[in-house]
Each structure stands twice: as structure tokens, then as C-alpha cells.
Design a protein around this motif. Structure first.
Motif, PDB file in Angstrom:
ATOM      1  N   ALA A  97      -6.559   3.224   1.497  1.00  0.00           N
ATOM      2  CA  ALA A  97      -6.577   1.803   1.865  1.00  0.00           C
ATOM      3  C   ALA A  97      -5.724   1.556   3.102  1.00  0.00           C
ATOM      4  CB  ALA A  97      -6.091   0.946   0.701  1.00  0.00           C
TER       5      ALA A  97
ATOM      6  N   ASP B 252      -1.346   4.281  -1.707  1.00  0.00           N
ATOM      7  CA  ASP B 252      -2.788   4.133  -1.489  1.00  0.00           C
ATOM      8  C   ASP B 252      -3.092   4.464  -0.031  1.00  0.00           C
ATOM      9  OD1 ASP B 252      -5.447   3.460  -1.399  1.00  0.00           O
ATOM     10  OD2 ASP B 252      -5.192   1.526  -2.417  1.00  0.00           O
TER      11      ASP B 252
ATOM     12  N   LEU C 293       0.820  -1.211   0.000  1.00  0.00           N
ATOM     13  CA  LEU C 293       0.000   0.000   0.000  1.00  0.00           C
ATOM     14  C   LEU C 293       0.852   1.258   0.000  1.00  0.00           C
ATOM     15  CD1 LEU C 293      -2.815  -1.100   2.471  1.00  0.00           C
ATOM     16  CD2 LEU C 293      -2.966  -0.865  -0.024  1.00  0.00           C
TER      17      LEU C 293
END
Length: 95
Positions: free
Chosen positions: A22, A19, A14
Motif C-alpha cells: 500500500a 503494509d 502504513l
């Protein structure tokens, strides 16, 4: 211990993908996983747990830096957009 190592891998992915949303959603699961690993550190081996937790800390620091950079870039873009809009409005008002 496998769950902690899996979690480190997920967080690494991630962070590499930038991200942040997330990663934020995964935060509670990361905390639970770390708490369980620390509680079982005697069985799992303190050094492996420590290494996993330290890696997670480093990843979170990297994520914080990356998200702050993106925030600053977005703020600069918004300021530039506002200047452009003000200049266009001033131009139109003087026509």
C-alpha cells in the motif's frame, strides 16, 4: 499544508502496519503532495513544510529498513526450506 499533514499520517499508519504494498501504491501521491507543498512553501510556512517533508523522509527510511528486514527473513526461510527439501530427497533416495 493540511494535505501534507494528512499524507504524513497516512504514511505513518502504513509504516506502522508494515503494509509495504500500500505504501508503494501511495508513492506517486506522496511525491505530488510534497511537490505541491514545496511549491506553496512561501504561503504555508517553510518550517512546517520542512518538518512534514523531513518526517516523510524518516518514515520512508523506516519503511525501507522494515521491508529489507522482512525480505531477509523471507530469504532465510526459503533457504531453510530448500535445505529441508534436499535432506528429505536425500533420505528418500537412500531408502
Amino acid at each position: 499544508m493540511a494535505e501534507l499533514e494528512d499524507m504524513v499520517g497516512r504514511v505513518e499508519s502504513l509504516v506502522a502496519a508494515k503494509d509495504w504494498a500500500a505504501l508503494a501504491e501511495l508513492d506517486d501521491e506522496v511525491r505530488r503532495c510534497v511537490d505541491e507543498a514545496v511549491a506553496d512553501a512561501g504561503e504555508l510556512g517553510q518550517e512546517r513544510v520542512r518538518a512534514g517533508v523531513e518526517r516523510l523522509q524518516a518514515l520512508y527510511a523506516q519503511a525501507r529498513e522494515g521491508s529489507e528486514e522482512e525480505r531477509d527473513e523471507a530469504a532465510a526461510a526459503l533457504r531453510a526450506n530448500n535445505r529441508t527439501q534436499k535432506a528429505a530427497k536425500a533420505y528418500l533416495d537412500n531408502q
